[in-house]
Design a protein around this motif. Structure first.
Motif, mmCIF file in Angstrom:
data_model
loop_
_atom_site.group_PDB
_atom_site.id
_atom_site.type_symbol
_atom_site.label_atom_id
_atom_site.label_comp_id
_atom_site.label_asym_id
_atom_site.label_seq_id
_atom_site.Cartn_x
_atom_site.Cartn_y
_atom_site.Cartn_z
ATOM 1 N N ALA A 72 -13.898 3.822 8.219
ATOM 2 C CA ALA A 72 -12.680 3.082 7.922
ATOM 3 C C ALA A 72 -12.105 3.505 6.577
ATOM 4 N N ALA A 73 -12.972 3.830 5.623
ATOM 5 C CA ALA A 73 -12.500 4.249 4.297
ATOM 6 C C ALA A 73 -11.686 5.538 4.396
ATOM 7 N N ALA A 74 -12.107 6.452 5.285
ATOM 8 C CA ALA A 74 -11.356 7.701 5.459
ATOM 9 C C ALA A 74 -9.959 7.407 5.994
ATOM 10 N N TYR A 75 -9.864 6.486 6.945
ATOM 11 C CA TYR A 75 -8.540 6.155 7.497
ATOM 12 C C TYR A 75 -7.690 5.384 6.498
ATOM 13 N N GLN A 76 -8.320 4.603 5.639
ATOM 14 C CA GLN A 76 -7.545 3.931 4.601
ATOM 15 C C GLN A 76 -6.903 4.958 3.674
ATOM 16 N N ARG A 77 -7.672 5.984 3.286
ATOM 17 C CA ARG A 77 -7.113 7.045 2.422
ATOM 18 C C ARG A 77 -6.005 7.795 3.150
ATOM 19 N N LEU A 78 -6.238 8.053 4.431
ATOM 20 C CA LEU A 78 -5.240 8.783 5.205
ATOM 21 C C LEU A 78 -3.939 7.997 5.290
ATOM 22 N N PHE A 79 -4.022 6.717 5.618
ATOM 23 C CA PHE A 79 -2.792 5.945 5.802
ATOM 24 C C PHE A 79 -2.111 5.626 4.484
ATOM 25 N N ASP A 80 -2.869 5.528 3.414
ATOM 26 C CA ASP A 80 -2.226 5.408 2.101
ATOM 27 C C ASP A 80 -1.351 6.636 1.854
#
Length: 391
Positions: free
Chosen positions: A76-84
């Motif tokens: 989930a942390a990877a997708y948070q960085r991606l969507f930011d």
């Protein structure tokens, strides 16, 4: 006046635990517990997008689909960085649909909750079957029980829009086992069901070593009974292989079938973009990215970017490409869309339209291009009537 179609974004995550024998997607098995280069890959995805931004300035994104491979291998942390990073670069539609493909063997509720916080609002869970023998034949890494748990965990994490992928025409499958899969899927109350027939695609293990599949008569029985069972549960067929509850059609896929535009980022991702120049001339191009994951990551510091190829779509090819997508939809498309997307007058096809209607493959409607139920069953025959003319 011709106008640009809606714009979507496709993101490809190429890794999976194990390559399935029927899969012809750009996916690469890494085994369980493998450490994936999440940080580098997210950085590469955003750099990839940066190279494409000039082509879509001022256009908002109506949907995002994260496919694979198995995108739920990423944290989930990877997708948070991606969507930011995506939100810094793109304008999202207020009601944007953001879908993540998930494998039941790679997720748990805490991860689903993290995906929700990152902004993902729709899941597509690759179940394929609940039957142990069928799952083993397909090379799937999950059990039927894990599929049930994944769906329940998704609901508990707050997802109210979930698709289940289900296949039929599987090795050794009977009518009873096919309907049993559908019944178990419907009991989980998905908002969307993708129910498609297994096909043997080139460059797959199944193509090289074909399994014994149901004969044609059994396939017809499965399709007829399965369709009736799904629709009796309140899901309506809106595309050849897709069923949905009211207002829950996959907007990202609808954009494909209506011949909309889409950016593609990630290893092997494909995109389609339309352009109108200052003189009003229309052109369409397809572009695709470096396919192998390690080669893609090496492009991160390459000033040439990530594009492996660009191909303008010849104006003569646009009509057939449009029909190949639009006629998959049960409702078809407005006839006016034909001219907007192809620049051709529909009257050019009058003999072919009349022939298709005489054969019972196309509805008798001057305002829509719409296949009949028979036309949906024999879509290749319907398209063949137009192939020579539109090219």
């Amino acid at each position: 006046m011709r106008v640009l179609p809606p714009l979507a974004l496709y993101i490809h995550v190429p890794w999976c635990v194990r390559k399935c024998p029927y899969c012809d997607f750009n996916s690469h098995g890494v085994g369980r517990g493998a450490e994936l280069p999440e940080t580098r890959y997210v950085e590469a995805l955003l750099a990839d997008l940066d190279h494409d931004l000039e082509a879509v300035q001022g256009r908002e994104i109506v949907s995002i689909f994260i496919g694979g491979g198995t995108p739920s291998l990423f944290s989930a942390a990877a997708y948070q960085r991606l969507f930011d990073g995506l939100r810094q670069r793109l304008t999202f539609a207020a009601d944007i649909e953001i879908t993540l493909e998930a494998n039941p063997g790679t997720v748990e509720q805490a991860r689903f909750e993290g995906y929700r916080r990152a902004g993902i609002n729709r899941l597509s869970i690759g179940v394929q079957s609940f039957a142990p023998d069928q799952l083993a034949a397909l090379g799937r890494i999950h059990s039927g029980e894990e599929a049930v748990r994944a769906m329940r965990s998704a609901r508990d994490a707050g997802f109210d829009n979930v698709n289940l992928d289900l296949m039929h025409g599987l090795p050794g499958q009977t009518l009873e086992t096919a309907l049993g899969d559908i019944e178990q899927a419907l009991a989980l109350e998905p908002t969307h069901l993708s129910w498609y027939q297994l096909t043997l695609e080139p460059n797959t293990e199944f193509f090289s070593h074909p399994p014994a599949l149901p004969d044609e008569e059994r396939l017809w029985d499965i399709q007829d009974a399965g369709h009736a069972l799904i629709e009796s549960a309140g899901l309506t067929r809106y595309e050849i292989s897709a069923y949905a509850r009211p207002d829950r059609q996959a907007r990202h896929n609808l954009n494909y079938w209506r011949f909309g535009d889409y950016l593609g980022i990630g290893a092997g991702a494909h995109g389609k973009l339309s352009f109108i120049d200052s003189t009003g001339q229309w052109r369409v191009e397809r572009r695709w990215k470096t396919r192998q994951p390690e080669a893609y990551l090496r492009r991160l510091n390459d000033p040439r970017g990530f594009v492996a190829g660009v191909q303008p779509v010849d104006a003569c090819a646009l009509p057939l490409e449009f029909l190949m997508n639009a006629l998959r939809l049960v409702e078809g498309v407005n006839a006016d869309d034909w001219q907007n997307h192809t620049g051709r007058a529909l009257s050019e096809l009058t003999p072919q339209l009349e022939a298709a209607r005489r054969k019972g493959l196309l509805e008798e409607s001057p305002s829509r291009l719409q296949a009949t139920p028979q036309g949906l069953l024999f879509l290749n025959d319907l398209l063949a009537l137009f192939d020579e003319k539109v090219r």
